[in-house]
Motif scaffolding. Structure first.
Motif, PDB file in Angstrom:
ATOM      1  N   VAL A   1     -18.008 -19.132   9.082  1.00 51.96           N
ATOM      2  CA  VAL A   1     -17.107 -18.353   8.459  1.00 51.96           C
ATOM      3  C   VAL A   1     -17.094 -17.061   7.514  1.00 51.96           C
ATOM      4  N   LEU A   2     -18.599 -16.916   7.042  1.00 52.66           N
ATOM      5  CA  LEU A   2     -18.773 -15.156   6.726  1.00 52.66           C
ATOM      6  C   LEU A   2     -18.053 -14.461   7.455  1.00 52.66           C
ATOM      7  N   PHE A   3     -18.413 -14.452   8.651  1.00 58.92           N
ATOM      8  CA  PHE A   3     -17.286 -13.613   9.880  1.00 58.92           C
ATOM      9  C   PHE A   3     -15.836 -14.066   9.753  1.00 58.92           C
ATOM     10  N   ASP A   4     -15.693 -15.328   9.747  1.00 60.95           N
ATOM     11  CA  ASP A   4     -13.848 -15.724   9.640  1.00 60.95           C
ATOM     12  C   ASP A   4     -13.256 -14.410   8.370  1.00 60.95           C
ATOM     13  N   LEU A   5     -13.912 -14.453   7.203  1.00 59.87           N
ATOM     14  CA  LEU A   5     -14.193 -14.563   5.497  1.00 59.87           C
ATOM     15  C   LEU A   5     -13.642 -12.372   6.037  1.00 59.87           C
ATOM     16  N   LEU A   6     -14.570 -11.900   6.695  1.00 56.78           N
ATOM     17  CA  LEU A   6     -14.669 -10.865   6.403  1.00 56.78           C
ATOM     18  C   LEU A   6     -13.798  -9.740   7.931  1.00 56.78           C
ATOM     19  N   ALA A   7     -12.683 -10.567   9.222  1.00 53.52           N
ATOM     20  CA  ALA A   7     -11.958 -10.342   9.613  1.00 53.52           C
ATOM     21  C   ALA A   7     -10.361 -10.553   9.013  1.00 53.52           C
ATOM     22  N   LEU A   8     -10.386 -11.670   8.146  1.00 53.68           N
ATOM     23  CA  LEU A   8      -9.878 -11.809   7.631  1.00 53.68           C
ATOM     24  C   LEU A   8      -8.862 -10.504   6.519  1.00 53.68           C
ATOM     25  N   ALA A   9     -10.436 -10.418   5.497  1.00 58.82           N
ATOM     26  CA  ALA A   9     -10.095  -8.956   4.566  1.00 58.82           C
ATOM     27  C   ALA A   9     -10.041  -7.567   5.890  1.00 58.82           C
ATOM     28  N   ALA A  10     -10.228  -7.636   6.696  1.00 60.03           N
ATOM     29  CA  ALA A  10      -9.760  -6.419   7.567  1.00 60.03           C
ATOM     30  C   ALA A  10      -7.979  -6.137   7.732  1.00 60.03           C
ATOM     31  N   PHE A  11      -7.893  -7.716   7.747  1.00 58.40           N
ATOM     32  CA  PHE A  11      -6.547  -8.177   8.963  1.00 58.40           C
ATOM     33  C   PHE A  11      -5.810  -7.541   7.368  1.00 58.40           C
ATOM     34  N   VAL A  12      -6.204  -8.458   5.801  1.00 55.18           N
ATOM     35  CA  VAL A  12      -4.955  -8.162   4.960  1.00 55.18           C
ATOM     36  C   VAL A  12      -5.240  -6.694   4.539  1.00 55.18           C
ATOM     37  N   TRP A  13      -6.110  -5.793   4.512  1.00 55.99           N
ATOM     38  CA  TRP A  13      -6.061  -4.677   3.933  1.00 55.99           C
ATOM     39  C   TRP A  13      -5.205  -4.075   5.447  1.00 55.99           C
ATOM     40  N   ALA A  14      -5.525  -4.022   7.387  1.00 58.20           N
ATOM     41  CA  ALA A  14      -4.065  -3.857   7.354  1.00 58.20           C
ATOM     42  C   ALA A  14      -3.072  -4.123   7.640  1.00 58.20           C
ATOM     43  N   LEU A  15      -2.980  -5.306   7.320  1.00 55.06           N
ATOM     44  CA  LEU A  15      -1.035  -5.704   6.723  1.00 55.06           C
ATOM     45  C   LEU A  15      -0.772  -5.116   4.980  1.00 55.06           C
ATOM     46  N   ILE A  16      -1.198  -4.709   4.948  1.00 51.93           N
ATOM     47  CA  ILE A  16      -1.114  -4.226   3.083  1.00 51.93           C
ATOM     48  C   ILE A  16      -0.524  -2.545   3.542  1.00 51.93           C
ATOM     49  N   VAL A  17      -1.822  -1.880   4.024  1.00 54.61           N
ATOM     50  CA  VAL A  17      -1.346  -0.351   4.643  1.00 54.61           C
ATOM     51  C   VAL A  17       0.290  -0.989   5.993  1.00 54.61           C
ATOM     52  N   ILE A  18       0.365  -1.360   6.260  1.00 55.31           N
ATOM     53  CA  ILE A  18       1.508  -1.450   7.282  1.00 55.31           C
ATOM     54  C   ILE A  18       2.479  -1.811   6.220  1.00 55.31           C
ATOM     55  N   TYR A  19       2.613  -2.506   5.527  1.00 56.35           N
ATOM     56  CA  TYR A  19       3.882  -2.612   4.811  1.00 56.35           C
ATOM     57  C   TYR A  19       3.977  -1.005   3.968  1.00 56.35           C
ATOM     58  N   GLN A  20       2.900  -0.457   3.185  1.00 54.79           N
ATOM     59  CA  GLN A  20       2.860   0.835   2.961  1.00 54.79           C
ATOM     60  C   GLN A  20       3.980   1.821   3.847  1.00 54.79           C
ATOM     61  N   ILE A  21       3.748   1.905   5.047  1.00 51.02           N
ATOM     62  CA  ILE A  21       3.707   2.863   5.944  1.00 51.02           C
ATOM     63  C   ILE A  21       5.092   2.700   6.769  1.00 51.02           C
ATOM     64  N   TRP A  22       5.955   0.949   5.904  1.00 51.26           N
ATOM     65  CA  TRP A  22       6.836   0.753   6.411  1.00 51.26           C
ATOM     66  C   TRP A  22       7.403   1.004   5.079  1.00 51.26           C
ATOM     67  N   ARG A  23       7.746   1.105   4.012  1.00 47.68           N
ATOM     68  CA  ARG A  23       7.985   0.976   2.900  1.00 47.68           C
ATOM     69  C   ARG A  23       8.629   3.072   3.082  1.00 47.68           C
ATOM     70  N   ALA A  24       7.344   3.940   3.096  1.00 46.81           N
ATOM     71  CA  ALA A  24       7.574   5.110   3.333  1.00 46.81           C
ATOM     72  C   ALA A  24       8.823   5.497   4.591  1.00 46.81           C
ATOM     73  N   ARG A  25       8.500   4.517   5.377  1.00 45.90           N
ATOM     74  CA  ARG A  25       9.491   5.370   6.435  1.00 45.90           C
ATOM     75  C   ARG A  25      11.263   4.920   5.960  1.00 45.90           C
ATOM     76  N   GLN A  26      11.687   3.511   4.964  1.00 53.40           N
ATOM     77  CA  GLN A  26      12.275   3.284   4.872  1.00 53.40           C
ATOM     78  C   GLN A  26      12.890   3.972   3.658  1.00 53.40           C
ATOM     79  N   SER A  27      12.586   4.598   3.065  1.00 58.29           N
ATOM     80  CA  SER A  27      12.448   5.959   0.788  1.00 58.29           C
ATOM     81  C   SER A  27      12.596   6.913   2.442  1.00 58.29           C
ATOM     82  N   SER A  28      12.446   7.429   2.936  1.00 56.87           N
ATOM     83  CA  SER A  28      12.912   9.180   3.899  1.00 56.87           C
ATOM     84  C   SER A  28      14.250   8.743   4.823  1.00 56.87           C
TER      85      SER A  28
END
Length: 72
Positions: A45-72
């Motif tokens: 469960v600890l390994f699962d939660l750590l992986a989930l945290a990394a995936f959530v971080w990646a999803l947030i950064v992907i959203y930021q990239i997407w928003r930056a590309r949409q705004s220009s």
């Protein structure tokens, strides 16, 4: 879009891809090592939660990239 902004977004995208791939490799390895060594499910469960945290971080950064590309 400015070339400087493009290169920053490309660098962010490469980082995200490395984090996603590295997380998957480490998570699969941790699951295999845990089952091989007979670790308790608490560690799984600890390994699962750590992986989930990394995936959530990646999803947030992907959203930021997407928003930056949409705004220009």
């Amino acid at each position: 879009m400015a070339p400087d902004k493009d290169s920053r977004l490309a660098k962010k995208a490469r980082l995200v891809s490395l984090v996603i791939a590295g997380t998957m490799v480490l998570w699969i390895g941790a699951q295999w090592v845990g089952s091989t060594l007979g670790l308790t499910t608490r560690y799984a469960v600890l390994f699962d939660l750590l992986a989930l945290a990394a995936f959530v971080w990646a999803l947030i950064v992907i959203y930021q990239i997407w928003r930056a590309r949409q705004s220009s």
